[in-house]
Write a protein that holds these residues in place. Structure first.
Motif, PDB file in Angstrom:
ATOM      1  N   THR A 200       6.207 -13.334  -0.762  1.00 35.26           N
ATOM      2  CA  THR A 200       5.438 -12.039  -0.390  1.00 35.26           C
ATOM      3  C   THR A 200       5.763 -11.610   1.057  1.00 35.26           C
ATOM      4  N   GLU A 201       6.829 -12.349   1.758  1.00 36.92           N
ATOM      5  CA  GLU A 201       7.384 -11.866   2.898  1.00 36.92           C
ATOM      6  C   GLU A 201       8.142 -10.801   2.769  1.00 36.92           C
ATOM      7  N   HIS A 202       9.210 -10.694   1.900  1.00 37.17           N
ATOM      8  CA  HIS A 202      10.089  -9.535   1.580  1.00 37.17           C
ATOM      9  C   HIS A 202       9.510  -8.648   0.677  1.00 37.17           C
ATOM     10  N   PHE A 203       8.532  -8.633  -0.197  1.00 35.83           N
ATOM     11  CA  PHE A 203       7.981  -7.771  -1.187  1.00 35.83           C
ATOM     12  C   PHE A 203       6.473  -7.752  -1.054  1.00 35.83           C
ATOM     13  N   SER A 204       6.061  -6.559  -0.680  1.00 34.15           N
ATOM     14  CA  SER A 204       4.779  -6.378  -0.369  1.00 34.15           C
ATOM     15  C   SER A 204       3.884  -5.670  -1.619  1.00 34.15           C
ATOM     16  N   SER A 205       2.691  -5.974  -1.457  1.00 32.98           N
ATOM     17  CA  SER A 205       2.069  -5.477  -2.812  1.00 32.98           C
ATOM     18  C   SER A 205       0.905  -4.507  -2.654  1.00 32.98           C
ATOM     19  N   ARG A 206       1.086  -3.800  -1.431  1.00 28.22           N
ATOM     20  CA  ARG A 206       0.329  -2.735  -0.796  1.00 28.22           C
ATOM     21  C   ARG A 206       0.260  -1.407  -1.908  1.00 28.22           C
ATOM     22  N   ALA A 207       1.197  -1.465  -2.780  1.00 26.59           N
ATOM     23  CA  ALA A 207       1.121  -0.497  -3.965  1.00 26.59           C
ATOM     24  C   ALA A 207       1.868  -0.882  -4.982  1.00 26.59           C
ATOM     25  N   ILE A 208       0.936  -1.003  -6.187  1.00 26.78           N
ATOM     26  CA  ILE A 208       1.888  -1.866  -7.405  1.00 26.78           C
ATOM     27  C   ILE A 208       1.808  -0.732  -8.631  1.00 26.78           C
ATOM     28  N   ILE A 209       1.832   0.658  -8.453  1.00 22.69           N
ATOM     29  CA  ILE A 209       2.157   1.445  -9.228  1.00 22.69           C
ATOM     30  C   ILE A 209       3.545   2.134  -8.970  1.00 22.69           C
ATOM     31  N   ALA A 210       4.738   2.122  -9.150  1.00 20.52           N
ATOM     32  CA  ALA A 210       5.991   2.792  -8.730  1.00 20.52           C
ATOM     33  C   ALA A 210       5.800   4.127  -9.105  1.00 20.52           C
ATOM     34  N   SER A 211       5.548   5.126  -8.151  1.00 21.31           N
ATOM     35  CA  SER A 211       5.700   6.403  -8.388  1.00 21.31           C
ATOM     36  C   SER A 211       6.415   7.062  -7.240  1.00 21.31           C
ATOM     37  N   ASN A 212       6.283   8.455  -7.184  1.00 22.77           N
ATOM     38  CA  ASN A 212       6.966   9.200  -5.930  1.00 22.77           C
ATOM     39  C   ASN A 212       6.097   9.400  -4.627  1.00 22.77           C
ATOM     40  N   VAL A 213       5.132   8.460  -4.760  1.00 15.54           N
ATOM     41  CA  VAL A 213       4.219   8.469  -3.607  1.00 15.54           C
ATOM     42  C   VAL A 213       4.201   6.806  -3.093  1.00 15.54           C
ATOM     43  N   ARG A 214       4.651   6.797  -1.747  1.00 13.97           N
ATOM     44  CA  ARG A 214       4.384   5.457  -1.125  1.00 13.97           C
ATOM     45  C   ARG A 214       3.245   5.597  -0.024  1.00 13.97           C
ATOM     46  N   PRO A 215       2.186   4.884  -0.278  1.00 16.03           N
ATOM     47  CA  PRO A 215       1.262   4.914   0.645  1.00 16.03           C
ATOM     48  C   PRO A 215       1.520   4.419   1.986  1.00 16.03           C
ATOM     49  N   PRO A 216       0.803   4.627   3.139  1.00 19.07           N
ATOM     50  CA  PRO A 216       1.411   4.167   4.373  1.00 19.07           C
ATOM     51  C   PRO A 216       1.302   2.759   4.684  1.00 19.07           C
ATOM     52  N   ARG A 217       2.340   2.253   5.612  1.00 19.31           N
ATOM     53  CA  ARG A 217       2.139   0.699   5.566  1.00 19.31           C
ATOM     54  C   ARG A 217       0.882   0.091   6.380  1.00 19.31           C
ATOM     55  N   SER A 218       0.179   1.140   7.157  1.00 19.04           N
ATOM     56  CA  SER A 218      -1.128   0.896   7.779  1.00 19.04           C
ATOM     57  C   SER A 218      -2.166   0.250   6.605  1.00 19.04           C
ATOM     58  N   LEU A 219      -1.921   0.418   5.471  1.00 21.13           N
ATOM     59  CA  LEU A 219      -2.955  -0.128   4.315  1.00 21.13           C
ATOM     60  C   LEU A 219      -2.663  -1.552   4.432  1.00 21.13           C
ATOM     61  N   ALA A 220      -1.460  -2.102   4.319  1.00 13.59           N
ATOM     62  CA  ALA A 220      -1.194  -3.692   4.292  1.00 13.59           C
ATOM     63  C   ALA A 220      -2.011  -4.210   5.472  1.00 13.59           C
ATOM     64  N   PRO A 221      -2.744  -5.369   5.257  1.00 10.56           N
ATOM     65  CA  PRO A 221      -2.626  -6.135   3.961  1.00 10.56           C
ATOM     66  C   PRO A 221      -3.709  -6.059   3.030  1.00 10.56           C
ATOM     67  N   VAL A 222      -4.503  -4.846   3.138  1.00 14.75           N
ATOM     68  CA  VAL A 222      -5.525  -4.576   2.155  1.00 14.75           C
ATOM     69  C   VAL A 222      -4.990  -3.994   0.843  1.00 14.75           C
ATOM     70  N   GLY A 223      -4.472  -2.887   1.104  1.00 14.89           N
ATOM     71  CA  GLY A 223      -3.927  -2.125   0.199  1.00 14.89           C
ATOM     72  C   GLY A 223      -5.003  -1.337  -0.322  1.00 14.89           C
ATOM     73  N   THR A 224      -4.877  -0.454  -1.643  1.00 16.03           N
ATOM     74  CA  THR A 224      -5.708   0.231  -2.013  1.00 16.03           C
ATOM     75  C   THR A 224      -6.640  -0.181  -3.278  1.00 16.03           C
TER      76      THR A 224
END
Length: 423
Positions: free
Chosen positions: A87-111
């Motif tokens: 979990t240090e090198h691979f974040s779960s803040r977005a779990i559906i790979a698409s052409n949109v990456r949500p902002p890092r500021s959403l971590a650690p909660v995520g969408t």
């Protein structure tokens, strides 16, 4: 600000500010080489994913693509597990790979907490859900699920050919999740629409994906408002009353978790049910054995979960790094193909065979690491009950037209069209 306003604002926050999100060019067109240009949205992937994984595992165990802004695909069990636990090198803040990456500021909660949450927040968010998904809690839904499955089979009377996916499998988790969340059961068709928008529209332009997501959160806001006006004991009511760190959950947290349960709790399970029925329709010896030996069905369920695991999850690389010999860049996607891991011959004996009496079966269908599926008991119950009722009521069935079977694209794999002949 009223409570209703707070939840409306929370739902807006979940959609992610386009100004803060990162957008990649949408790349479509045929795949040139699965090792260097893979696409899990391609029709070839949908129809022959198992063969693609086997080929990649032998010649290129960690595939790469420039699509989706850059993504990696490990196919060996040990590699998938290594990413899942790191979990240090691979974040779960977005779990559906698409052409949109949500902002890092959403971590650690995520969408969609807790599935989109990183430590240490993840543990606490996950703990809130555990009481609703224990074996005891899940058992309360078994009788109604069984009765509903019987009603679905009743509706098939008089038909020689039915779509075992659209007429049966896809209805079961829709009803269960509606009951669990306290949503109107007649809204089932809308749930299926939400699922398709979230999981199968990956190649749509980013602005269209964001627009489509608004329909889901508008619906969730209506349900939240109804629960606030008419409190009742269901999972939505639990989330509205739950506290974390001494205060009620943030509105974005509540709506995101509801979205997670609605989307992930439906598509994964109907895919598993449909894939199991597809296997049995095409393998008469296994079908006859499970009809004659119902005590073997629980073991068969685990094997179907291994062999036809529906779920691939995504992670985002947190920083540039060399990993298992490949050069990953920060914000690259990594697709955790638990289905591919479950087919790794280095992990499972006779991995390419479906053995309904397989005794040793520590599969990864429900994920690995801290994000292992919190709803695994519920999914197992739905799959077991759905197969029980179908096999007891429809002991003879075959594929009506193997070429007409259509599998879904994207990160959840299961049959969407499954014509079977009864009798």
């Amino acid at each position: 600000m009223t409570v209703d306003d707070r939840f409306a604002a929370g739902a807006d926050a979940l959609r992610a500010d386009p100004a803060l999100s990162t957008f990649s060019e949408v790349v479509t067109g045929p795949v040139t080489d699965w090792a260097t240009d893979f696409s899990h949205t391609a029709e070839e992937w949908a129809q022959d994913a198992i063969g693609i994984w086997d080929d990649l595992r032998q010649r290129c165990p960690i595939a790469h693509t420039e699509r989706f802004g850059g993504a990696w695909l490990p196919t060996r069990y040990e590699d998938v597990a290594a990413v899942a636990y790191d979990t240090e090198h691979f974040s779960s803040r977005a779990i559906i790979a698409s052409n949109v990456r949500p902002p890092r500021s959403l971590a650690p909660v995520g969408t969609a907490p807790p599935i989109s949450s990183d430590p240490p927040f993840h543990h606490d968010a996950r703990t809130l859900l555990l009481p609703a998904f224990t074996r005891t809690a899940v058992s309360r839904y078994e009788e109604s699920t069984r009765a509903f499955c019987h009603s679905l089979v009743d509706a098939l009377a008089g038909r020689d050919v039915v779509d075992a996916a659209a007429d049966y499998a896809q209805h079961v988790p829709v009803r269960v999740m509606a009951d669990l969340l306290g949503f109107p059961p007649e809204d089932g068709p809308r749930f299926r629409h939400f699922v398709e928008n979230a999981l199968e529209g990956i190649d749509l332009p980013p602005e269209e994906r964001l627009a489509r997501s608004s329909h889901l959160f508008e619906y969730l806001l209506v349900q939240i408002r109804d629960h606030l006006e008419h409190p009742r004991e269901d999972l939505t009511g639990h989330l509205l009353q739950a506290e974390l760190y001494g205060r009620r959950l943030e509105p974005a947290h509540v709506a995101g978790t509801m979205a997670l349960l609605l989307i992930a709790g439906i598509d994964t399970t109907w895919s598993a049910i449909g894939a199991s029925l597809w296997h049995l329709a095409g393998h008469p010896d296994d079908r006859r054995r499970l009809v004659a030996e119902p005590e073997l069905r629980a073991t068969a369920v685990e094997e179907f979960l291994r062999a036809y695991a529906p779920v691939t999850m995504a992670r985002l690389v947190t920083e540039d790094l060399t990993w298992r010999g490949v050069q990953m860049k920060a914000e690259d996607w990594v697709l955790l193909s638990f289905p591919a891991a479950n087919r790794d011959p280095a992990r499972f004996e006779r991995a390419d065979e479906v053995l309904v009496d397989r005794q040793v079966n520590r599969h990864a269908a429900f994920g690995l690491g801290i994000h292992r599926c919190v709803g695994s008991h519920l999914a197992r119950m739905e799959l077991r009950v759905a197969l029980d009722v179908w096999l007891d009521r429809v002991p003879e069935f075959t594929l009506a037209d193997p070429d007409a079977v259509r599998w879904s694209t994207g990160q959840i794999r299961g049959p969407r069209t499954l014509p079977v002949r009864i009798g």
